[in-house]
Design a protein around this motif. Sequence first.
Motif, mmCIF file in Angstrom:
data_model
loop_
_atom_site.group_PDB
_atom_site.id
_atom_site.type_symbol
_atom_site.label_atom_id
_atom_site.label_comp_id
_atom_site.label_asym_id
_atom_site.label_seq_id
_atom_site.Cartn_x
_atom_site.Cartn_y
_atom_site.Cartn_z
ATOM 1 N N ARG A 47 0.808 -1.222 0.000
ATOM 2 C CA ARG A 47 0.000 0.000 0.000
ATOM 3 C C ARG A 47 0.839 1.270 0.000
ATOM 4 N N GLY A 48 1.946 1.181 0.727
ATOM 5 C CA GLY A 48 2.783 2.361 0.899
ATOM 6 C C GLY A 48 2.442 3.161 2.148
ATOM 7 N N PHE A 49 1.467 2.709 2.920
ATOM 8 C CA PHE A 49 1.060 3.437 4.119
ATOM 9 C C PHE A 49 0.236 2.549 5.037
ATOM 10 N N ASN A 50 0.082 3.003 6.273
ATOM 11 C CA ASN A 50 -0.851 2.396 7.230
ATOM 12 C C ASN A 50 -2.029 3.356 7.313
ATOM 13 N N GLN A 51 -3.201 2.911 6.947
ATOM 14 C CA GLN A 51 -4.364 3.791 6.893
ATOM 15 C C GLN A 51 -4.705 4.420 8.239
ATOM 16 N N ASP A 53 -2.556 5.152 10.709
ATOM 17 C CA ASP A 53 -1.568 6.219 10.921
ATOM 18 C C ASP A 53 -1.914 7.451 10.098
ATOM 19 N N GLU A 54 -2.299 7.237 8.853
ATOM 20 C CA GLU A 54 -2.643 8.365 7.981
ATOM 21 C C GLU A 54 -3.831 9.153 8.530
ATOM 22 N N ILE A 55 -4.825 8.444 9.034
ATOM 23 C CA ILE A 55 -5.999 9.109 9.602
ATOM 24 C C ILE A 55 -5.591 9.909 10.842
ATOM 25 N N LEU A 56 -4.819 9.293 11.727
ATOM 26 C CA LEU A 56 -4.388 9.995 12.942
ATOM 27 C C LEU A 56 -3.499 11.192 12.608
ATOM 28 N N ASN A 57 -2.636 11.050 11.602
ATOM 29 C CA ASN A 57 -1.813 12.183 11.170
ATOM 30 C C ASN A 57 -2.691 13.306 10.625
ATOM 31 N N TYR A 58 -3.678 12.954 9.812
ATOM 32 C CA TYR A 58 -4.595 13.943 9.247
ATOM 33 C C TYR A 58 -5.356 14.669 10.360
ATOM 34 N N LEU A 59 -5.710 13.914 11.401
ATOM 35 C CA LEU A 59 -6.449 14.495 12.518
ATOM 36 C C LEU A 59 -5.546 15.230 13.506
ATOM 37 N N GLU A 60 -4.229 15.201 13.224
ATOM 38 C CA GLU A 60 -3.233 15.843 14.083
ATOM 39 C C GLU A 60 -3.322 15.308 15.509
ATOM 40 N N THR A 61 -3.442 13.983 15.617
ATOM 41 C CA THR A 61 -3.540 13.303 16.900
ATOM 42 C C THR A 61 -2.202 12.659 17.229
ATOM 43 N N LYS A 62 -1.665 12.965 18.389
ATOM 44 C CA LYS A 62 -0.409 12.354 18.829
ATOM 45 C C LYS A 62 -0.706 10.900 19.217
ATOM 46 N N TYR A 63 0.121 9.971 18.736
ATOM 47 C CA TYR A 63 -0.106 8.553 19.005
ATOM 48 C C TYR A 63 1.218 7.820 19.065
ATOM 49 N N CYS A 64 1.170 6.626 19.652
ATOM 50 C CA CYS A 64 2.373 5.792 19.665
ATOM 51 C C CYS A 64 2.121 4.587 18.765
ATOM 52 N N LYS A 65 3.223 4.068 18.269
ATOM 53 C CA LYS A 65 3.151 2.917 17.376
ATOM 54 C C LYS A 65 3.654 1.684 18.108
ATOM 55 N N ILE A 66 2.965 0.588 17.881
ATOM 56 C CA ILE A 66 3.476 -0.705 18.323
ATOM 57 C C ILE A 66 3.937 -1.437 17.068
ATOM 58 N N LYS A 67 4.716 -2.488 17.255
ATOM 59 C CA LYS A 67 5.279 -3.193 16.105
ATOM 60 C C LYS A 67 4.417 -4.374 15.703
ATOM 61 N N ARG A 68 4.302 -4.572 14.411
ATOM 62 C CA ARG A 68 3.668 -5.771 13.859
ATOM 63 C C ARG A 68 4.822 -6.682 13.469
ATOM 64 N N THR A 69 4.961 -7.805 14.138
ATOM 65 C CA THR A 69 6.123 -8.665 13.945
ATOM 66 C C THR A 69 5.841 -9.867 13.047
ATOM 67 N N LYS A 70 4.607 -9.979 12.604
ATOM 68 C CA LYS A 70 4.203 -11.164 11.845
ATOM 69 C C LYS A 70 3.350 -10.734 10.657
ATOM 70 N N ASN A 71 3.684 -11.248 9.486
ATOM 71 C CA ASN A 71 2.851 -11.023 8.308
ATOM 72 C C ASN A 71 1.701 -12.029 8.353
ATOM 73 N N THR A 72 0.561 -11.566 8.779
ATOM 74 C CA THR A 72 -0.601 -12.441 8.920
ATOM 75 C C THR A 72 -1.400 -12.470 7.618
ATOM 76 N N LYS A 73 -2.261 -13.465 7.515
ATOM 77 C CA LYS A 73 -3.208 -13.492 6.409
ATOM 78 C C LYS A 73 -4.184 -12.344 6.626
ATOM 79 N N LYS A 74 -4.782 -11.855 5.553
ATOM 80 C CA LYS A 74 -5.769 -10.790 5.670
ATOM 81 C C LYS A 74 -6.950 -11.292 6.499
#
Length: 154
Positions: A47-51, A53-74
Amino acid sequence: MSINIIEKNFGKIYFGNYKKRILFYSEKEKIDIVVSVPVSKKRKSQRGFNQVDEILNYLETKYCKIKRTKNTKKMALILDEEKRKKNIKGAFEISEGIDFNNKNILIVDDIVTTGATLKEIKNEILQSSKIKNLNIIVFCLAAAKEIKKSKGEI
């Protein structure tokens, strides 16, 4: 009127409403930390992005990120709740330096179907913080009818 103008106006109205709601719940629940649900590296590279994160950035909301360590099935392709739980098990890791102790947490996700992703994130937060009880509020853009009626909690 061009489509571009309609899209921009729709976005302002649509996301303006989300911003008001996030602010409302942040104040009402005395939120200390906002957490974005991460997508897998594979999906992010496609995709090139996390949707979220993009929404929170657009809303100018401060947030923390956790890590996704596994490529899961959709998750949308997995209808069985137990299979969803198994698919998402162990998929997250809490970044060092994030202190969830005695905090009110708002987890933001785009779609909640069974709650399996949210439950797994909650479990990872509990394990990483070595605390027994959390106050977690979930904000999502869309939720399955079943989660609204019968589940209600993560």
